[in-house]
Design a protein around this motif. Structure first.
Motif, mmCIF file in Angstrom:
data_model
loop_
_atom_site.group_PDB
_atom_site.id
_atom_site.type_symbol
_atom_site.label_atom_id
_atom_site.label_comp_id
_atom_site.label_asym_id
_atom_site.label_seq_id
_atom_site.Cartn_x
_atom_site.Cartn_y
_atom_site.Cartn_z
ATOM 1 N N VAL A 301 -14.100 21.710 4.744
ATOM 2 C CA VAL A 301 -13.965 21.767 3.292
ATOM 3 C C VAL A 301 -12.857 22.757 2.946
ATOM 4 N N GLY A 302 -11.985 22.366 2.032
ATOM 5 C CA GLY A 302 -10.892 23.243 1.609
ATOM 6 C C GLY A 302 -9.588 22.978 2.319
ATOM 7 N N LYS A 303 -9.629 22.175 3.392
ATOM 8 C CA LYS A 303 -8.399 21.832 4.104
ATOM 9 C C LYS A 303 -7.944 20.452 3.648
ATOM 10 N N TYR A 304 -6.725 20.383 3.145
ATOM 11 C CA TYR A 304 -6.153 19.133 2.661
ATOM 12 C C TYR A 304 -4.965 18.784 3.554
ATOM 13 N N VAL A 305 -4.851 17.518 3.934
ATOM 14 C CA VAL A 305 -3.734 17.095 4.776
ATOM 15 C C VAL A 305 -3.074 15.859 4.172
ATOM 16 N N LYS A 306 -1.830 15.598 4.629
ATOM 17 C CA LYS A 306 -1.092 14.437 4.138
ATOM 18 C C LYS A 306 -0.249 13.843 5.258
ATOM 19 N N ARG A 307 0.165 12.621 5.071
ATOM 20 C CA ARG A 307 1.093 11.949 5.968
ATOM 21 C C ARG A 307 1.781 10.834 5.177
ATOM 22 N N ALA A 308 2.772 10.194 5.789
ATOM 23 C CA ALA A 308 3.453 9.082 5.124
ATOM 24 C C ALA A 308 3.772 8.007 6.151
ATOM 25 N N ASN A 309 3.812 6.762 5.711
ATOM 26 C CA ASN A 309 4.206 5.658 6.580
ATOM 27 C C ASN A 309 5.301 4.850 5.891
ATOM 28 N N TRP A 310 5.817 3.851 6.596
ATOM 29 C CA TRP A 310 6.858 3.028 5.994
ATOM 30 C C TRP A 310 6.849 1.629 6.595
ATOM 31 N N SER A 311 7.387 0.702 5.850
ATOM 32 C CA SER A 311 7.611 -0.662 6.316
ATOM 33 C C SER A 311 8.613 -1.301 5.364
ATOM 34 N N ILE A 312 9.008 -2.507 5.680
ATOM 35 C CA ILE A 312 9.900 -3.275 4.799
ATOM 36 C C ILE A 312 9.126 -4.476 4.280
ATOM 37 N N GLN A 313 9.277 -4.772 2.993
ATOM 38 C CA GLN A 313 8.684 -5.989 2.454
ATOM 39 C C GLN A 313 9.735 -6.763 1.664
ATOM 40 N N THR A 314 9.615 -8.076 1.720
ATOM 41 C CA THR A 314 10.610 -8.944 1.077
ATOM 42 C C THR A 314 10.013 -9.645 -0.148
ATOM 43 N N HIS A 315 9.198 -8.936 -0.873
ATOM 44 C CA HIS A 315 8.641 -9.390 -2.153
ATOM 45 C C HIS A 315 8.406 -8.140 -2.988
ATOM 46 N N ASP A 316 8.073 -8.311 -4.265
ATOM 47 C CA ASP A 316 7.927 -7.147 -5.140
ATOM 48 C C ASP A 316 6.486 -6.887 -5.548
ATOM 49 N N ASN A 317 5.528 -7.342 -4.742
ATOM 50 C CA ASN A 317 4.113 -7.188 -5.081
ATOM 51 C C ASN A 317 3.547 -5.887 -4.519
ATOM 52 N N LEU A 318 2.901 -5.106 -5.376
ATOM 53 C CA LEU A 318 2.176 -3.932 -4.896
ATOM 54 C C LEU A 318 0.838 -4.346 -4.286
ATOM 55 N N TYR A 319 0.215 -5.359 -4.865
ATOM 56 C CA TYR A 319 -1.015 -5.897 -4.284
ATOM 57 C C TYR A 319 -0.599 -6.918 -3.225
ATOM 58 N N ARG A 353 2.170 7.587 0.485
ATOM 59 C CA ARG A 353 1.876 9.019 0.619
ATOM 60 C C ARG A 353 0.363 9.142 0.726
ATOM 61 N N GLN A 354 -0.126 9.429 1.921
ATOM 62 C CA GLN A 354 -1.561 9.427 2.190
ATOM 63 C C GLN A 354 -2.105 10.853 2.234
ATOM 64 N N THR A 355 -3.306 11.038 1.703
ATOM 65 C CA THR A 355 -3.957 12.355 1.726
ATOM 66 C C THR A 355 -5.390 12.210 2.201
ATOM 67 N N LEU A 356 -5.932 13.298 2.706
ATOM 68 C CA LEU A 356 -7.319 13.313 3.186
ATOM 69 C C LEU A 356 -7.913 14.688 2.944
ATOM 70 N N HIS A 357 -9.137 14.724 2.417
ATOM 71 C CA HIS A 357 -9.852 15.991 2.273
ATOM 72 C C HIS A 357 -11.356 15.725 2.214
ATOM 73 N N ARG A 358 -12.140 16.784 2.455
ATOM 74 C CA ARG A 358 -13.592 16.678 2.427
ATOM 75 C C ARG A 358 -14.123 17.295 1.137
ATOM 76 N N LEU A 359 -15.086 16.624 0.518
ATOM 77 C CA LEU A 359 -15.696 17.119 -0.713
ATOM 78 C C LEU A 359 -16.688 18.234 -0.390
ATOM 79 N N PRO A 360 -16.721 19.304 -1.190
ATOM 80 C CA PRO A 360 -17.505 20.487 -0.829
ATOM 81 C C PRO A 360 -19.016 20.323 -0.887
ATOM 82 N N LYS A 361 -19.536 19.502 -1.784
ATOM 83 C CA LYS A 361 -20.991 19.361 -1.912
ATOM 84 C C LYS A 361 -21.536 18.178 -1.123
ATOM 85 N N SER A 362 -21.020 17.005 -1.369
ATOM 86 C CA SER A 362 -21.523 15.796 -0.710
ATOM 87 C C SER A 362 -21.064 15.702 0.738
ATOM 88 N N LYS A 363 -19.999 16.411 1.081
ATOM 89 C CA LYS A 363 -19.383 16.397 2.420
ATOM 90 C C LYS A 363 -18.751 15.050 2.757
#
Length: 423
Positions: A301-319, A353-363
């Motif tokens: 709890v209290g430690k936050y981390v991040k990372r990033a990935n990449w790829s190429i897409q040939t359309h304009d859809n976010l979904y 842009r990916q992030t990960l952290h643990r919630l302090p109460k529910s864990k």
């Protein structure tokens, strides 16, 4: 003849010296005095009520702008942040050779969420995506297990983080709603108003939908799998030491709001362990499955981390859920794209842009990501960046997991994209 016992003032300012003087006054004058007295009493009562409300609010940590939550890290305020003038961040995570690693970096908790000038349009798109795709975008597996985590994260973001971090975009109000006094978050950009705290009658899916309508971020909630057998007589207490076996627990996807999936359908991942979720990813099981499980289990709890990935897409859809979009799986038949088939208006480098952290109460664990689409033309215009990306496309085949080139559909767009970048 004037009454010598009275001041020579307008009727409604007369000051009575005797009971006879009062009896001699007109009904209009008496009514004015009564109204003034009642007004003073009303003001006195109103002031006491305001002070009582402020005292009660302070007791619960409410400081008019946000709700205090001491269990979470302190959020740094941005009083002058202007979202309409803020460009999206520029992620450039590609390398000459692709190696499958977690590649985690520490994250400042205050920077958990990013806002920029695309916010209004992206929120509108998220609203439409949720309406169109239903449970493929918002769903809960085991509500009993994961609801505490969703509620905890929701109340922190809606009542604390957003109005404190982005005060020109969100404003907190205390008001009457449903079962009594509550706090409401006003979105100053869209005009929407949602509860900042949660009532027991609010479905978990509605909380997820509200997050999806408020924040341009996708959230996945994971929880350690429950022991198959548990002796109630040996239940844990706050004074007990952590159980070393918790380090070996596997985490399961229990709920999500995902409007921007890339090459996967979130509905197919619900209720599965991390290893099962990543089954299609080449090299995952051999390279990082064990280390991922251990990291998730041991994240403090209290430690936050991040990372990033990449790829190429040939359309304009976010979904972009499901096969045939942004990923190719073993056995899929793919055809190389001809140079003239590459539509530059619909070709992007897609980054998360990916992030990960643990919630302090529910864990519970919150894995989140925000998706960025960078036009391929924009990449080429930056000196040297086009060549770096072209090398990274080849590098997908030259790193620790050569199959990643096929998985990211490089066999389809790779040669056409490289030729354009180097032209």
């Amino acid at each position: 003849m004037k009454n010598p016992n009275l001041y020579e003032r307008p009727t409604f300012f007369w000051k009575w010296r005797t009971l006879e003087d009062w009896k001699m006054a007109t009904s209009f004058t008496k009514a004015n005095y009564t109204n003034i007295i009642m007004l003073l009493v009303f003001i006195f009562i109103a002031i006491r009520q305001v002070k009582a409300k402020q005292k009660e609010a302070a007791k619960h940590g409410y400081e008019h702008r946000y709700i205090k939550r001491d269990e979470f890290p302190t959020v740094e305020e941005q009083p002058d942040f202007e979202w309409e003038k803020t460009e999206p961040i520029k992620l450039r995570p590609f390398k000459p050779k692709y190696h499958l690693t977690m590649a985690l970096e520490n994250l400042i908790p205050s920077e958990l969420l990013q806002m920029d000038k695309t916010y209004r349009d992206r929120i509108a798109l998220r609203r439409d995506t949720m309406a169109k795709h239903g449970t493929h975008v918002v769903a809960v597996n085991d509500d009993y297990i994961i609801r505490p985590a969703v509620v905890e994260h929701y109340e922190f973001l809606m009542g604390t983080y957003l109005p404190l971090r982005f005060p020109k975009m969100f404003k907190l109000h205390e008001t009457d709603y449903e079962m009594g006094k509550t706090f409401m978050l006003e979105n100053l950009v869209t005009g929407a108003i949602f509860p900042a705290n949660v009532s027991a009658s609010t479905p978990t899916t509605r909380l997820l939908e509200t997050l999806g309508r408020t924040i341009d971020e996708d959230f996945l909630f994971l929880h350690a799998e429950e022991d198959e057998e548990q002796d109630d007589s040996k239940s844990s207490t706050p004074s007990e030491k952590p159980n070393p076996k918790d380090d070996d627990k596997k985490y399961i996807l229990q709920a999500y709001v995902v409007c921007c999936p890339s090459g996967f359908d979130p509905a197919e991942k619900l209720g599965k362990r991390l290893s099962a979720i990543h089954t299609p990813v080449p090299g995952y099981e051999a390279k990082i499955s064990g280390s991922m499980d251990r990291f998730f289990a041991r994240l403090e709890v209290g430690k936050y981390v991040k990372r990033a990935n990449w790829s190429i897409q040939t359309h304009d859809n976010l979904y972009a859920a499901g096969p045939g979009t942004n990923h190719a799986h073993e056995g899929d038949v793919v055809e190389e794209m001809a140079d003239e088939e590459l539509d530059l208006d619909k070709t992007f480098m897609r980054c998360e842009r990916q992030t990960l952290h643990r919630l302090p109460k529910s864990k519970g664990l919150v894995f989140a990501f925000k998706t960025y689409l960078y036009p391929i033309r924009e990449i080429k215009e930056v000196d040297g960046l086009g060549e770096e990306l072209a090398q990274a496309v080849d590098g997908l085949k030259e790193g620790s997991v050569p199959a990643m080139h096929f998985y990211k559909r490089g066999a389809v767009w790779g040669e056409a994209v490289k030729k354009y970048l180097r032209s």
